[in-house]
Design an enzyme around this catalytic site. Structure first.
Site, PDB file in Angstrom:
ATOM      1  N   MET A 180       0.816  -1.218   0.000  1.00 38.41           N
ATOM      2  CA  MET A 180       0.000   0.000   0.000  1.00 38.41           C
ATOM      3  C   MET A 180       0.855   1.276   0.000  1.00 38.41           C
ATOM      4  SD  MET A 180      -2.805  -1.231   2.825  1.00 38.41           S
ATOM      5  CE  MET A 180      -3.871   0.176   2.695  1.00 38.41           C
ATOM      6  N   HIS A 181       0.212   2.375  -0.277  1.00 43.18           N
ATOM      7  CA  HIS A 181       0.691   3.750  -0.038  1.00 43.18           C
ATOM      8  C   HIS A 181       1.845   4.251  -0.913  1.00 43.18           C
ATOM      9  CE1 HIS A 181      -1.575   3.075   3.656  1.00 43.18           C
ATOM     10  NE2 HIS A 181      -0.676   2.235   4.125  1.00 43.18           N
ATOM     11  N   ASP A 209      -2.893  -4.745  -0.258  1.00 43.73           N
ATOM     12  CA  ASP A 209      -2.515  -6.099   0.187  1.00 43.73           C
ATOM     13  C   ASP A 209      -3.235  -6.518   1.461  1.00 43.73           C
ATOM     14  OD1 ASP A 209      -0.984  -4.493   1.876  1.00 43.73           O
ATOM     15  OD2 ASP A 209       0.926  -5.431   1.368  1.00 43.73           O
TER      16      ASP A 209
HETATM   17  O1  LIG Z   1       1.799   0.139   4.981  1.00 36.84           O
HETATM   18  C1  LIG Z   1       1.200  -0.913   5.107  1.00 36.84           C
HETATM   19  C2  LIG Z   1      -0.218  -0.911   5.562  1.00 36.84           C
HETATM   20  O2  LIG Z   1      -0.702   0.346   5.925  1.00 36.84           O
HETATM   21  C3  LIG Z   1       1.872  -2.204   4.784  1.00 36.84           C
HETATM   22  O3  LIG Z   1       1.155  -3.296   5.262  1.00 36.84           O
HETATM   23  C4  LIG Z   1       2.138  -2.323   3.315  1.00 36.84           C
HETATM   24  O4  LIG Z   1       0.889  -2.530   2.651  1.00 36.84           O
HETATM   25  C5  LIG Z   1       3.184  -3.390   2.978  1.00 36.84           C
HETATM   26  O5  LIG Z   1       2.788  -4.681   3.197  1.00 36.84           O
HETATM   27  P1  LIG Z   1       3.737  -5.993   3.197  1.00 36.84           P
HETATM   28  O6  LIG Z   1       4.750  -5.847   2.115  1.00 36.84           O
HETATM   29  O7  LIG Z   1       4.299  -6.109   4.556  1.00 36.84           O
HETATM   30  O8  LIG Z   1       2.746  -7.104   2.918  1.00 36.84           O
END
Ligand SMILES: O=C(CO)[C@@H](O)[C@H](O)COP(=O)(O)O
Ligand SMILES: Nc1ncnc2c1ncn2[C@@H]1O[C@H](COP(=O)(O)OP(=O)(O)O)[C@@H](O)[C@H]1O
Length: 498
Positions: free
Chosen positions: A81-82, A239
């Site tokens: 995300m983000h 995700d």
């Molecule tokens: O920043 C967040 C949720 O706000 C993280 O959960 C990212 O979405 C990355 O996820 P992973 O690579 O750890 O699955």
């Protein structure tokens, strides 16, 4: 037999799975890509590495199966995300993507909170944090104006990947919610926020529901991957939204624990007006018109990955963790706080850093590995505490992500969370969620719920051991004191960081 493909664009790697209509994984492949940390607190990736990695993984996966491309009903995505992907008018990236775990934007966050503060929380349902996309856009506006001048559009990681595979520009609501530009309850870009920060509305992509079709596979991508030209592609989701779908978190009741690079405790929320005052994140779900709330540990799996790379580079996780089950709770008096890149929940703090407290000459590497696993789990317990304090019941936790590969860790979760922990038959939660979106989007199933009933297969259940629950309650109280006691030390150490 019909099939669907789920693509999970993670932080450490992209994983692709081919799933048949009864929910069995028939083939899978993965490709990793580098992270760039040019300065302390910075974290970037090259968006084209995601595209090359995904095409390579799809090629490898299709070579492993006899499934015919015509039988693939759809493809969908789950994405880290983000992350900010800035594109020019030709849809080419203008710089590396700035990722979710990059904490360079503290100044921008302070300015934005001062400018819009409570309005921002009311509209986006989240507090301004370094990890979200809008502060990253502000950082580029202020620090790289020559690049920002050329930018015509921003996307999130999986949306850029989908653009390169279909030619179609879209962003789904669950990912858009993590930008701080979306009015979460109204499901539209916020003109108030865009105007306040000099962002034209045209800079924000068209929105879609996760199960909406957003184009078809481009001919050259089909040719390279062995897939059929014109295969339907569905928008997909963040995700964590996809992890929740893959773990069956489609109504209130169960809670998800995900240990990937980050760590997440997530619960379903039907009520768009539910107010957690920004203590935990509140986002649109991948399920239409539903929401979820979650707490995030920035360096969960990342802590163990860092420990392995630093102290056991040539060993597998299984080798590194082989002896941790022989060590009792508390790792012989060694405590770890997982603040390697700062923290989000419950301490939104980009300056805090990790610590080992209580090192003793009797400690071995296995004590350190156990302390790292316990510290990560204590940090996740802080989010469970917040949920319980808000009146949510947390008695069954579905555990997914790379961390769910280790049974000692799953038992530790049951003991620390004081809840039943359920492992799925595969730990590919987000990729499975993406495959389920493709299955529901393409009409193989009428709804995500109907698909979940067929696709989600629960595995081993870990019950809390009451004696260890009590031991961990005492240890958790000690863990909770470390943040306050190391905060000022870390502020003083900050100027010495690279
Ligand atoms: O920043 C967040 C949720 O706000 C993280 O959960 C990212 O979405 C990355 O996820 P992973 O690579 O750890 O699955
Ligand atoms: N066999 C294992 N035992 C315990 N933890 C593991 C194992 N394999 C991977 N992990 C953990 O899972 C993390 C990767 O999880 P994953 O869900 O693949 O992450 P991401 O989606 O962020 O790329 C690693 O950083 C590591 O901490």
């Amino acid at each position: 037999m019909k099939y669907v493909i789920g693509i999970d664009l993670g932080t450490s790697a992209v994983k692709t799975i081919l799933v048949n209509e009864t929910g069995d994984i028939c083939a899978e492949a993965s490709k990793s890509f580098p992270l760039f940390h040019e300065k302390a607190g910075w974290s970037e990736q090259n968006p084209d590495d995601w595209v090359t990695g995904t095409i390579g993984a799809l090629q490898d996966m299709m070579a492993l199966t006899k499934a015919s491309p015509e039988d693939i009903a759809g493809i969908s995505y789950s994405g880290q995300m983000h992350g900010l992907v800035l594109l020019d008018q030709e849809h080419q990236p203008l710089r590396n993507a700035i990722l979710w775990n990059d904490t360079r934007t503290t100044k921008q966050c302070e300015e934005m909170t001062a400018a819009l503060g409570e309005d921002l929380l009311r509209i986006t349902r989240n507090r301004v944090l370094e990890g979200f996309t809008l502060p990253k856009i502000r950082w580029v506006q202020q620090n790289e104006p020559e690049i920002f001048e050329k930018a015509s559009l921003f996307l999130l990681p999986k949306d850029y990947l989908r653009l390169k595979m279909t030619g179609d520009v879209h962003m789904d609501y669950s990912d858009a919610a993590g930008t701080l530009l979306l009015d979460v309850a109204k499901k539209e870009w916020s003109s108030t926020i865009c105007e306040a920060f000099d962002i034209p509305l045209s800079f924000c992509p068209p929105l879609a529901d996760s199960t909406d079709q957003t184009g078809t596979l481009l001919p050259d991508v089909a040719a390279k991957t062995g897939l059929g030209e014109g295969t339907p592609v569905f928008a997909g989701g963040a995700d964590n939204a996809c992890g929740a779908i893959g773990a069956g978190i489609l109504t209130s009741g169960k809670t998800m624990c995900s240990i990937g690079t980050s760590g997440v405790i997530l619960a379903h929320e039907e009520d768009a007006s539910r107010d957690f005052e920004g203590k935990v994140h509140f986002f649109n779900h991948g399920k239409k018109n539903a929401f979820y709330t979650m707490g995030v540990t920035l360096s969960a799996g990342h802590s163990l990955q860092w420990f392995k790379e630093t102290f056991a580079e040539n060993e597998s996780f299984d080798q590194l963790l082989a002896e941790v089950g022989d060590i009792p709770p508390g790792a012989g008096g060694l405590l770890y706080t997982p603040y390697l890149v700062g923290e989000r929940t419950p301490h939104p703090d980009s300056v805090i850093r990790a610590s080992f407290i209580g090192m003793d000459s009797a400690h071995t590497r296995a004590h350190f590995a156990r302390a790292v696993m316990e510290g990560i789990t204590f940090s996740l317990q802080e989010s469970i505490n917040l949920f319980r304090n808000e009146g949510k019941t947390v008695d069954t936790v579905i555990s997914i992500g790379g961390g769910a590969k280790n049974d000692v860790w799953l038992q530790m979760q049951a003991d620390i969370f004081h809840a039943k922990v359920v492992k799925l038959q595969n730990e590919q939660g987000p990729a499975m969620g993406a495959a389920m979106i493709a299955a529901a989007g393409s009409g193989l199933f009428h709804s995500l719920e109907e698909c979940a009933a067929v696709f989600i297969k629960e595995g081993t259940v870990f019950m809390p051991n009451e004696e260890r629950v009590e031991q961990y309650k005492s240890l958790f109280s000690i863990y909770q004191t470390v943040y306050d006691q190391t905060k000022s030390i870390n502020e003083q150490l900050q100027p010495f960081r690279a």
